[in-house]
Design a protein around this motif. Sequence first.
Motif, mmCIF file in Angstrom:
data_model
loop_
_atom_site.group_PDB
_atom_site.id
_atom_site.type_symbol
_atom_site.label_atom_id
_atom_site.label_comp_id
_atom_site.label_asym_id
_atom_site.label_seq_id
_atom_site.Cartn_x
_atom_site.Cartn_y
_atom_site.Cartn_z
ATOM 1 N N CYS A 216 0.839 -1.227 0.074
ATOM 2 C CA CYS A 216 0.102 -0.158 0.002
ATOM 3 C C CYS A 216 1.040 1.250 -0.026
ATOM 4 O O CYS A 216 2.049 1.217 0.471
ATOM 5 C CB CYS A 216 -1.105 0.085 1.158
ATOM 6 S SG CYS A 216 -2.173 1.549 1.268
ATOM 7 N N PHE A 217 0.354 2.437 -0.697
ATOM 8 C CA PHE A 217 1.019 3.757 -0.654
ATOM 9 C C PHE A 217 0.287 4.642 -0.136
ATOM 10 O O PHE A 217 -0.981 4.728 -0.610
ATOM 11 C CB PHE A 217 1.429 3.952 -2.057
ATOM 12 C CG PHE A 217 2.289 5.299 -1.999
ATOM 13 C CD1 PHE A 217 3.453 5.536 -1.522
ATOM 14 C CD2 PHE A 217 1.895 6.411 -2.885
ATOM 15 C CE1 PHE A 217 4.112 6.595 -1.524
ATOM 16 C CE2 PHE A 217 2.416 7.653 -2.963
ATOM 17 C CZ PHE A 217 3.582 7.811 -2.308
ATOM 18 N N MET A 218 0.552 5.476 0.787
ATOM 19 C CA MET A 218 -0.141 6.244 1.296
ATOM 20 C C MET A 218 0.358 8.001 1.118
ATOM 21 O O MET A 218 1.391 8.192 1.294
ATOM 22 C CB MET A 218 -0.506 6.315 2.827
ATOM 23 C CG MET A 218 -1.190 7.302 3.589
ATOM 24 S SD MET A 218 -1.280 6.591 5.587
ATOM 25 C CE MET A 218 -2.265 5.200 5.598
ATOM 26 N N PHE A 219 -0.412 8.704 0.588
ATOM 27 C CA PHE A 219 -0.098 10.022 0.561
ATOM 28 C C PHE A 219 -1.105 11.060 0.526
ATOM 29 O O PHE A 219 -2.272 10.903 -0.095
ATOM 30 C CB PHE A 219 0.488 10.020 -1.090
ATOM 31 C CG PHE A 219 1.027 11.302 -1.543
ATOM 32 C CD1 PHE A 219 2.179 11.888 -0.914
ATOM 33 C CD2 PHE A 219 0.819 11.649 -2.885
ATOM 34 C CE1 PHE A 219 2.725 12.982 -1.165
ATOM 35 C CE2 PHE A 219 1.594 13.005 -3.442
ATOM 36 C CZ PHE A 219 2.414 13.533 -2.570
ATOM 37 N N PHE A 220 -0.976 12.294 1.408
ATOM 38 C CA PHE A 220 -1.995 13.051 1.864
ATOM 39 C C PHE A 220 -1.258 14.721 1.395
ATOM 40 O O PHE A 220 -1.140 15.356 2.173
ATOM 41 C CB PHE A 220 -2.380 13.088 2.796
ATOM 42 C CG PHE A 220 -3.034 11.955 3.404
ATOM 43 C CD1 PHE A 220 -3.995 11.533 2.631
ATOM 44 C CD2 PHE A 220 -2.525 11.236 4.669
ATOM 45 C CE1 PHE A 220 -4.686 10.102 3.266
ATOM 46 C CE2 PHE A 220 -3.154 10.070 5.200
ATOM 47 C CZ PHE A 220 -4.257 9.401 4.417
ATOM 48 N N PRO A 221 -1.419 14.774 -0.046
ATOM 49 C CA PRO A 221 -0.475 16.122 -0.131
ATOM 50 C C PRO A 221 -1.543 17.500 0.138
ATOM 51 O O PRO A 221 -2.768 17.186 -0.034
ATOM 52 C CB PRO A 221 -0.224 15.964 -1.713
ATOM 53 C CG PRO A 221 -1.488 14.991 -2.170
ATOM 54 C CD PRO A 221 -1.490 14.079 -1.301
ATOM 55 N N GLU A 222 -0.697 18.483 0.377
ATOM 56 C CA GLU A 222 -1.318 19.642 0.947
ATOM 57 C C GLU A 222 -1.964 20.456 -0.231
ATOM 58 O O GLU A 222 -2.732 21.269 -0.290
ATOM 59 C CB GLU A 222 -0.644 20.489 1.924
ATOM 60 C CG GLU A 222 -0.376 19.956 3.178
ATOM 61 C CD GLU A 222 0.202 20.735 4.126
ATOM 62 O OE1 GLU A 222 0.928 21.998 3.532
ATOM 63 O OE2 GLU A 222 0.373 20.367 5.203
ATOM 64 N N THR A 223 -1.292 20.267 -1.533
ATOM 65 C CA THR A 223 -1.795 20.934 -2.657
ATOM 66 C C THR A 223 -2.332 20.107 -3.634
ATOM 67 O O THR A 223 -2.068 18.882 -3.621
ATOM 68 C CB THR A 223 -0.523 21.678 -3.221
ATOM 69 O OG1 THR A 223 0.542 20.875 -3.507
ATOM 70 C CG2 THR A 223 0.108 22.737 -2.265
#
Length: 282
Positions: A216-223
């Motif tokens: 799994c890959f988790m990514f929460f970018p702000e932009t």
Amino acid sequence: MNNTIIFVADWFSNEVNGGGELNNDEFISIVKKTGTNIQRIKSNNLTREILNQTQDCHYIFGNFINVSQDVMDEVISGDIKYSIYEHDHKYIKTRDPSRYANFLAPKEDLCNTHFYSGATAVFCQSKLHSETVEKNLGIDTVHNLSGNIWSTKSLDLLLSISKNKKRNKVCIWDSSNPIKNTSKAIAYCRIKKIPYELVGNLPYENFLQEMGKNNCFMFFPETMETLCRVVVEARMMNMKTITNGTLGATSEDWFSLKGKDLIDLMREKRESIPKYILETIK
């Protein structure tokens, strides 16, 4: 107009190994193989003299931050035919539509509007990206390319990694760039007691290999990400993805694909994206 294309960018992939630079260089390489004369020039080297000598060429601006103001004015007001290969929301001062309601920035936060409106075409990476450009600028020359271009070598590597057995861990991009929001992904995993691994500061191929060991890959970018290559790469490596609503890739119908099916689609994009751009600007 002759068939020569001049591709302008702030940086190329031999200088900066970013997703936009990798995409642009692969585009240039593929276009060359069609027999089209395409030349590259760094934005800070573009002068009014060069513009005057190449008025019958078509310019594609991949990035243009380092173009001087007098040259930019000449492009907008002169007889130069040009398109924009849009990568990172340079029509908004903050370069981040996601901080505004409905991704619509107030007029005082817009910039480079005359440059965008004067372009023959504005090529975007995804449905979310193209719709956001359209609603902010009110122009009808926006085109959704619905993807990026990867090298054959990269796609072959992604296919190989996709077949590997995965361990039951979440991969988190260990980025020093605050807009990538590594800390939020770490906090999420700690609260939910999800095992995770940080991967970062590696050459591109090594990064993919380490990332692809996890399921799994988790990514929460702000932009807002115009596409988000790293999340698409995770999908191509048969990984699950946990992310937020600011990724262009998630707005595409093909985002439901994984592994070989998605890789095969991106192989087709290597031909269809350059072909579409060339047909549009002619």
